[in-house]
Design a protein around this motif. Structure first.
Motif, PDB file in Angstrom:
ATOM      1  N   ILE A 163      -7.047  16.612  12.638  1.00 50.47           N
ATOM      2  CA  ILE A 163      -7.468  15.891  11.360  1.00 50.47           C
ATOM      3  C   ILE A 163      -6.177  15.370  10.768  1.00 50.47           C
ATOM      4  N   ALA A 164      -5.010  15.858  10.948  1.00 49.01           N
ATOM      5  CA  ALA A 164      -4.123  15.091   9.994  1.00 49.01           C
ATOM      6  C   ALA A 164      -3.673  13.869  10.564  1.00 49.01           C
ATOM      7  N   VAL A 165      -3.526  13.501  11.868  1.00 50.08           N
ATOM      8  CA  VAL A 165      -3.238  12.311  12.383  1.00 50.08           C
ATOM      9  C   VAL A 165      -4.208  11.059  11.711  1.00 50.08           C
ATOM     10  N   PRO A 166      -5.350  11.278  12.046  1.00 55.57           N
ATOM     11  CA  PRO A 166      -6.154   9.928  11.393  1.00 55.57           C
ATOM     12  C   PRO A 166      -6.253   9.824   9.845  1.00 55.57           C
ATOM     13  N   MET A 167      -6.161  11.227   9.149  1.00 56.42           N
ATOM     14  CA  MET A 167      -5.885  11.309   7.724  1.00 56.42           C
ATOM     15  C   MET A 167      -4.640  10.550   7.208  1.00 56.42           C
ATOM     16  N   LEU A 168      -3.519  10.874   7.780  1.00 55.94           N
ATOM     17  CA  LEU A 168      -2.399  10.154   7.656  1.00 55.94           C
ATOM     18  C   LEU A 168      -2.390   8.511   7.710  1.00 55.94           C
ATOM     19  N   GLY A 169      -3.114   7.899   8.911  1.00 51.30           N
ATOM     20  CA  GLY A 169      -3.276   6.597   8.801  1.00 51.30           C
ATOM     21  C   GLY A 169      -4.018   6.310   7.793  1.00 51.30           C
ATOM     22  N   PHE A 170      -5.305   6.864   7.165  1.00 52.52           N
ATOM     23  CA  PHE A 170      -5.874   6.475   6.143  1.00 52.52           C
ATOM     24  C   PHE A 170      -5.272   6.367   4.930  1.00 52.52           C
ATOM     25  N   LEU A 171      -4.463   7.459   4.668  1.00 53.36           N
ATOM     26  CA  LEU A 171      -3.704   7.396   3.505  1.00 53.36           C
ATOM     27  C   LEU A 171      -2.641   6.490   3.375  1.00 53.36           C
ATOM     28  N   CYS A 172      -1.888   6.482   4.533  1.00 58.26           N
ATOM     29  CA  CYS A 172      -0.972   5.297   4.621  1.00 58.26           C
ATOM     30  C   CYS A 172      -1.337   3.851   4.391  1.00 58.26           C
ATOM     31  N   GLY A 173      -2.495   3.527   5.223  1.00 58.68           N
ATOM     32  CA  GLY A 173      -3.332   2.458   5.288  1.00 58.68           C
ATOM     33  C   GLY A 173      -3.546   2.096   3.570  1.00 58.68           C
ATOM     34  N   LEU A 174      -4.300   3.036   2.684  1.00 57.85           N
ATOM     35  CA  LEU A 174      -4.825   2.969   1.684  1.00 57.85           C
ATOM     36  C   LEU A 174      -3.723   2.664   0.440  1.00 57.85           C
ATOM     37  N   TRP A 175      -2.513   3.531   0.625  1.00 58.31           N
ATOM     38  CA  TRP A 175      -1.614   3.313  -0.173  1.00 58.31           C
ATOM     39  C   TRP A 175      -0.584   2.043  -0.018  1.00 58.31           C
ATOM     40  N   LEU A 176      -0.474   1.792   0.962  1.00 56.55           N
ATOM     41  CA  LEU A 176       0.344   0.556   1.501  1.00 56.55           C
ATOM     42  C   LEU A 176      -0.533  -0.786   1.125  1.00 56.55           C
ATOM     43  N   SER A 177      -1.738  -0.822   1.525  1.00 57.00           N
ATOM     44  CA  SER A 177      -2.494  -1.885   1.009  1.00 57.00           C
ATOM     45  C   SER A 177      -2.731  -1.980  -0.468  1.00 57.00           C
ATOM     46  N   LEU A 178      -2.891  -1.075  -1.305  1.00 53.32           N
ATOM     47  CA  LEU A 178      -3.131  -1.016  -2.790  1.00 53.32           C
ATOM     48  C   LEU A 178      -1.609  -1.697  -3.208  1.00 53.32           C
ATOM     49  N   PHE A 179      -0.310  -0.949  -2.474  1.00 54.74           N
ATOM     50  CA  PHE A 179       0.723  -1.361  -3.126  1.00 54.74           C
ATOM     51  C   PHE A 179       0.968  -2.917  -2.605  1.00 54.74           C
ATOM     52  N   MET A 180       1.075  -3.412  -1.296  1.00 56.52           N
ATOM     53  CA  MET A 180       1.112  -4.445  -1.284  1.00 56.52           C
ATOM     54  C   MET A 180      -0.013  -5.720  -1.831  1.00 56.52           C
ATOM     55  N   GLY A 181      -1.032  -5.277  -1.991  1.00 55.24           N
ATOM     56  CA  GLY A 181      -2.016  -6.124  -2.963  1.00 55.24           C
ATOM     57  C   GLY A 181      -1.563  -6.119  -4.387  1.00 55.24           C
ATOM     58  N   GLY A 182      -0.924  -5.108  -4.964  1.00 51.68           N
ATOM     59  CA  GLY A 182      -0.643  -5.396  -6.152  1.00 51.68           C
ATOM     60  C   GLY A 182       0.552  -5.742  -6.479  1.00 51.68           C
ATOM     61  N   VAL A 183       1.473  -5.796  -5.343  1.00 54.60           N
ATOM     62  CA  VAL A 183       2.888  -6.607  -5.432  1.00 54.60           C
ATOM     63  C   VAL A 183       2.253  -8.214  -5.190  1.00 54.60           C
ATOM     64  N   SER A 184       1.608  -8.655  -4.460  1.00 52.23           N
ATOM     65  CA  SER A 184       1.103  -9.834  -4.182  1.00 52.23           C
ATOM     66  C   SER A 184       0.454 -10.500  -5.509  1.00 52.23           C
ATOM     67  N   LEU A 185      -0.380  -9.764  -6.220  1.00 57.67           N
ATOM     68  CA  LEU A 185      -0.960 -10.201  -7.429  1.00 57.67           C
ATOM     69  C   LEU A 185       0.142 -10.418  -8.700  1.00 57.67           C
ATOM     70  N   ILE A 186       0.959  -9.592  -8.579  1.00 53.86           N
ATOM     71  CA  ILE A 186       1.867  -9.686  -9.647  1.00 53.86           C
ATOM     72  C   ILE A 186       3.145 -10.655  -9.408  1.00 53.86           C
ATOM     73  N   LYS A 187       3.741 -10.534  -8.194  1.00 54.76           N
ATOM     74  CA  LYS A 187       4.773 -11.234  -7.878  1.00 54.76           C
ATOM     75  C   LYS A 187       4.722 -12.187  -6.783  1.00 54.76           C
ATOM     76  N   GLY A 188       3.379 -12.436  -6.224  1.00 55.06           N
ATOM     77  CA  GLY A 188       2.915 -13.494  -5.281  1.00 55.06           C
ATOM     78  C   GLY A 188       3.107 -13.006  -3.882  1.00 55.06           C
ATOM     79  N   ARG A 189       2.573 -13.767  -2.841  1.00 50.92           N
ATOM     80  CA  ARG A 189       2.453 -13.524  -1.586  1.00 50.92           C
ATOM     81  C   ARG A 189       3.772 -13.482  -1.105  1.00 50.92           C
ATOM     82  N   THR A 190       4.503 -14.218  -1.344  1.00 53.82           N
ATOM     83  CA  THR A 190       6.202 -14.222  -0.524  1.00 53.82           C
ATOM     84  C   THR A 190       6.768 -12.976  -0.745  1.00 53.82           C
ATOM     85  N   ALA A 191       6.749 -12.547  -2.081  1.00 50.06           N
ATOM     86  CA  ALA A 191       7.546 -11.210  -2.401  1.00 50.06           C
ATOM     87  C   ALA A 191       7.064 -10.163  -1.727  1.00 50.06           C
TER      88      ALA A 191
END
Length: 387
Positions: A163-191
């Motif tokens: 259970i844990a391995v796919p769940m870890l992938g989902f959580l990491c993907g979701l968190w990193l995607s939200l974080f990177m998307g937020g940084v891209s919106l606020i500071k731009g794609r390059t940052a």
């Protein structure tokens, strides 16, 4: 961000509340019949009363940090509010979340009373939305951290590992995607790419390295997939802005488009105050960890057949908190208890069988402290009648 008037859809609200209440009651009854919740499990010996009080105080401090976080969020959107007023509004929110079975949620109450104080509905909505985003991301990050720090527990259980391995992938993907998307919106794609590429390169190194460990063999590919999604999020996120291709083609004239616009606006409000945003994130991290600590302390005071250690509680608690985000009356009543029960049993290989009673102890204290919001509600009603 505007909340609809509950009176405009009373039948729908009643039906929704009834369904959620039946689910919550059903889960509690099931936990009682299965033996997970028993009166004797909630009994605390006199010698452990000081620890019980310490756990309750930590719970109260964690709840109070919600008011500090909300005050800082309102300051970030340009509607500063005093600490006492923020405590008052947050107390009312907790009362509605924990004690009221109805359509008026805690966020609705928080929005209503904030607008009464600030007269700025858009700012209040943006602060509440940002609060939800940061809080959810904090829980997702804590879930992933709990897994990573307790890999030995995951490896020792074949069921949990599956259970844990796919769940870890989902959580990491979701968190990193939200974080990177937020940084891209606020500071731009390059940052965003400058931040994300080291993670991407490291995860790729894990995949191509010698497959001699559980980390490299199973976790590596999962982290690589998650980091790939985050890079794509950084590239795509700006297209959701009003001048972006995705917004113009798909969302400009739809209800979901307005919701996406609200989300993006809430993120962009903090474009020029990164230090304030970092402060809010740190407050959130401390708040979540205090809740985990209080659960652990409560587990050490109760009359349980088996007592969990901190690593087991740290693994199970964040997922249980996250489960409570599912819309339900009284802040996930029954859902949190069932999730904590299941996860503690999995991580302890079936040794811990009273996780629901541990979580119920914390809920009892949170409900008690939530009653502090009632005098503020009655005082506001008294003022309205007098006027």
């Amino acid at each position: 961000m505007n909340y609809p008037d509950p009176k405009t859809s009373r039948a729908k609200a009643v039906l929704s509340t009834a369904g959620k209440s039946i689910l919550a009651i059903g889960l509690i009854v099931w936990l009682i019949k299965s033996g997970s919740i028993r009166f004797e499990y909630l009994y605390v010996p006199f010698s452990k009363v000081p620890a019980l009080l310490a756990g309750s105080m930590i719970t109260l401090i964690a709840m109070s940090l919600g008011a500090v976080r909300y005050k800082e969020l309102l300051r970030g959107v340009g509607s500063p509010l005093g600490l006492f007023k923020s405590i008052k509004i947050t107390s009312i929110m907790y009362f509605f979340s924990q004690c009221v079975l109805g359509p008026a949620s805690g966020d609705f109450a928080r929005y209503f009373y904030t607008v009464k104080e600030t007269k700025k509905g858009a700012h209040a909505g943006a602060a509440i939305l940002a609060d939800r985003i940061i809080g959810t991301m904090g829980l997702i990050g804590l879930c992933g951290l709990g897994m990573i720090l307790n890999l030995s527990l995951v490896e020792s259980s074949s069921d949990l590992r599956t259970i844990a391995v796919p769940m870890l992938g989902f959580l990491c993907g979701l968190w990193l995607s939200l974080f990177m998307g937020g940084v891209s919106l606020i500071k731009g794609r390059t940052a965003a790419l400058l931040i994300g590429m080291p993670i991407y390169i490291y995860s790729f190194y894990l995949c191509i390295g010698a497959q001699t460990s559980f980390l490299a063999e199973q976790i590596g590919p999962v982290i690589f997939a998650a980091s790939t999604c985050s890079i794509l999020s950084a590239l795509i996120a700006p297209e959701f802005l009003e001048n972006g291709i995705i917004f113009k083609k798909l969302f400009s004239n739809t209800k979901i488009g307005s919701r996406i616009g609200e989300l993006v606006s809430a993120l962009l409000v903090f474009r020029n105050c990164p230090l304030l945003l970092l402060k809010i994130i740190l407050i959130t991290a401390v708040q979540h960890m205090l809740y985990v600590l209080s659960l652990f302390i409560f587990s050490q005071t109760q009359n349980l057949p088996a007592i969990p250690d901190f690593s087991e509680v740290f693994f199970a608690a964040p997922f249980s908190f996250l489960a409570g985000i599912i819309p339900s009356p009284a802040a996930g009543l029954g859902i949190n208890e069932a999730a904590f029960e299941t996860l503690l049993a999995l991580v302890s290989n079936g040794i811990i069988t009273a996780g629901a009673s541990i979580y119920l102890m914390m809920r009892l204290w949170m409900t008690l402290f939530s009653l502090l919001g009632l005098p503020f509600i009655l005082r506001n009603k008294g003022k309205k009648v007098a006027s």
